[in-house]
Write a protein that holds these residues in place. Structure first.
Motif, mmCIF file in Angstrom:
data_model
loop_
_atom_site.group_PDB
_atom_site.id
_atom_site.type_symbol
_atom_site.label_atom_id
_atom_site.label_comp_id
_atom_site.label_asym_id
_atom_site.label_seq_id
_atom_site.Cartn_x
_atom_site.Cartn_y
_atom_site.Cartn_z
ATOM 1 N N LEU A 65 0.833 -1.199 0.000
ATOM 2 C CA LEU A 65 0.000 0.000 0.000
ATOM 3 C C LEU A 65 0.867 1.248 0.000
ATOM 4 O O LEU A 65 1.997 1.236 0.491
ATOM 5 N N PRO A 66 0.342 2.343 -0.528
ATOM 6 C CA PRO A 66 1.092 3.602 -0.470
ATOM 7 C C PRO A 66 1.266 4.032 0.979
ATOM 8 O O PRO A 66 0.395 3.786 1.812
ATOM 9 N N PHE A 67 2.404 4.647 1.283
ATOM 10 C CA PHE A 67 2.579 5.115 2.655
ATOM 11 C C PHE A 67 2.104 6.544 2.819
ATOM 12 O O PHE A 67 2.010 7.050 3.925
ATOM 13 N N LYS A 68 1.732 7.200 1.717
ATOM 14 C CA LYS A 68 1.179 8.554 1.789
ATOM 15 C C LYS A 68 -0.338 8.492 1.645
ATOM 16 O O LYS A 68 -0.877 7.615 0.979
ATOM 17 N N ASN A 134 8.851 5.284 -11.598
ATOM 18 C CA ASN A 134 9.374 4.017 -12.097
ATOM 19 C C ASN A 134 9.214 3.874 -13.611
ATOM 20 O O ASN A 134 9.498 2.832 -14.179
ATOM 21 N N GLY A 135 8.744 4.926 -14.284
ATOM 22 C CA GLY A 135 8.581 4.917 -15.734
ATOM 23 C C GLY A 135 7.213 4.445 -16.208
ATOM 24 O O GLY A 135 6.888 4.568 -17.382
ATOM 25 N N GLU A 136 6.406 3.888 -15.312
ATOM 26 C CA GLU A 136 5.054 3.434 -15.676
ATOM 27 C C GLU A 136 4.140 4.634 -15.912
ATOM 28 O O GLU A 136 4.355 5.717 -15.379
ATOM 29 N N LYS A 137 3.128 4.410 -16.707
ATOM 30 C CA LYS A 137 2.132 5.450 -16.984
ATOM 31 C C LYS A 137 1.017 5.382 -15.949
ATOM 32 O O LYS A 137 0.642 4.304 -15.489
ATOM 33 N N ALA A 138 0.478 6.533 -15.608
ATOM 34 C CA ALA A 138 -0.671 6.628 -14.707
ATOM 35 C C ALA A 138 -1.751 7.411 -15.433
ATOM 36 O O ALA A 138 -1.507 8.516 -15.926
ATOM 37 N N PHE A 158 -2.889 2.991 -12.325
ATOM 38 C CA PHE A 158 -1.494 2.720 -12.687
ATOM 39 C C PHE A 158 -1.145 1.299 -12.266
ATOM 40 O O PHE A 158 -1.929 0.638 -11.588
ATOM 41 N N GLU A 159 0.038 0.850 -12.682
ATOM 42 C CA GLU A 159 0.510 -0.488 -12.319
ATOM 43 C C GLU A 159 1.869 -0.414 -11.655
ATOM 44 O O GLU A 159 2.709 0.402 -12.044
ATOM 45 N N LYS A 160 2.048 -1.275 -10.661
ATOM 46 C CA LYS A 160 3.333 -1.426 -9.974
ATOM 47 C C LYS A 160 3.427 -2.849 -9.458
ATOM 48 O O LYS A 160 2.451 -3.386 -8.923
ATOM 49 N N ASN A 161 4.585 -3.438 -9.606
ATOM 50 C CA ASN A 161 4.876 -4.758 -9.036
ATOM 51 C C ASN A 161 3.865 -5.829 -9.438
ATOM 52 O O ASN A 161 3.488 -6.675 -8.630
ATOM 53 N N ASN A 187 3.528 7.275 -6.313
ATOM 54 C CA ASN A 187 4.992 7.139 -6.236
ATOM 55 C C ASN A 187 5.464 6.668 -4.869
ATOM 56 O O ASN A 187 6.610 6.230 -4.731
ATOM 57 N N SER A 188 4.620 6.740 -3.843
ATOM 58 C CA SER A 188 5.037 6.317 -2.507
ATOM 59 C C SER A 188 4.951 4.803 -2.324
ATOM 60 O O SER A 188 5.365 4.282 -1.292
ATOM 61 N N ILE A 189 4.443 4.092 -3.315
ATOM 62 C CA ILE A 189 4.408 2.619 -3.240
ATOM 63 C C ILE A 189 5.783 2.111 -3.647
ATOM 64 O O ILE A 189 6.243 2.396 -4.761
#
Length: 190
Positions: A65-68, A134-138, A158-161, A187-189
């Motif tokens: 989860l995002p920390f922000k 990380n270069g991914e699109k949102a 967006f996508e991450k991990n 971005n905080s993830i």
């Protein structure tokens, strides 16, 4: 026969009178129903930790989860692992609410495996595409309009991990929670 009808009328009148009295009574402050009760009892919500553990096991993947958080106050955070009989429509959901602010301070996060992407916001509701650190699109946009009602939420997808995230916040706080704030949260993830 007349005695039975009279008895039924008396019983029926008593029931109506009792019901009317019950509806006119106001619960004392000691009987106030907690804000979160309907979420836990009827919505299937749990603590964030419990729902997150359940979805981590279900997806066989660790959800980070995002920390922000958005810069608005919340009094509650509730979550659930929505499982609909497979992984295609399943997702983790967390809601941040403020019972003192009504529905204005309403922020949500949905997470599902990237292989089962949700196309939200719709192309017609996309406002702008951002690039994350990380270069991914949102993709930033709004929920669709319903009839003559304007969009209710601003959304960032967006996508991450290997997971798709959808951040959603009530439009009534968009002056405080801008697209840039949502991108910062994304971005905080790590």
């Amino acid at each position: 026969m007349i005695k039975r009808v009279s008895l039924l009328i008396i019983v029926f009148t008593f029931m109506i009178g009792s019901t009317t009295y019950a509806y006119n009574e106001k619960p004392s402050s000691d009987e106030r129903v907690p804000f979160e009760k309907m979420y836990f009892e009827y919505g299937g919500y749990k603590t964030v930790e419990d729902a997150l553990s359940e979805c981590n096991r279900h997806f066989r993947k660790k959800i980070t989860l995002p920390f922000k958080l958005p810069p608005i106050p919340f009094t509650h955070q509730l979550a659930r692992c929505n499982q609909h009989g497979g992984v295609v429509n399943d997702y983790f959901e967390i809601e941040y609410l403020n019972e003192l602010q009504g529905s204005n301070n309403h922020y949500m996060i949905w997470v599902n495996p990237s292989g089962h992407r949700k196309g939200f916001p719709r192309k017609s509701n996309v406002i702008r595409i951002y690039e994350l650190e990380n270069g991914e699109k949102a993709v930033y946009g709004t929920t669709p309009t319903l009839g003559d009602r304007p969009p209710a939420f601003d959304v960032l997808r967006f996508e991450k991990n290997g997971l798709q995230y959808i951040l959603s916040v009530d439009k009534r706080v968009e002056d405080k929670v801008t697209a840039y704030v949502l991108v910062d949260i994304a971005n905080s993830i790590k």
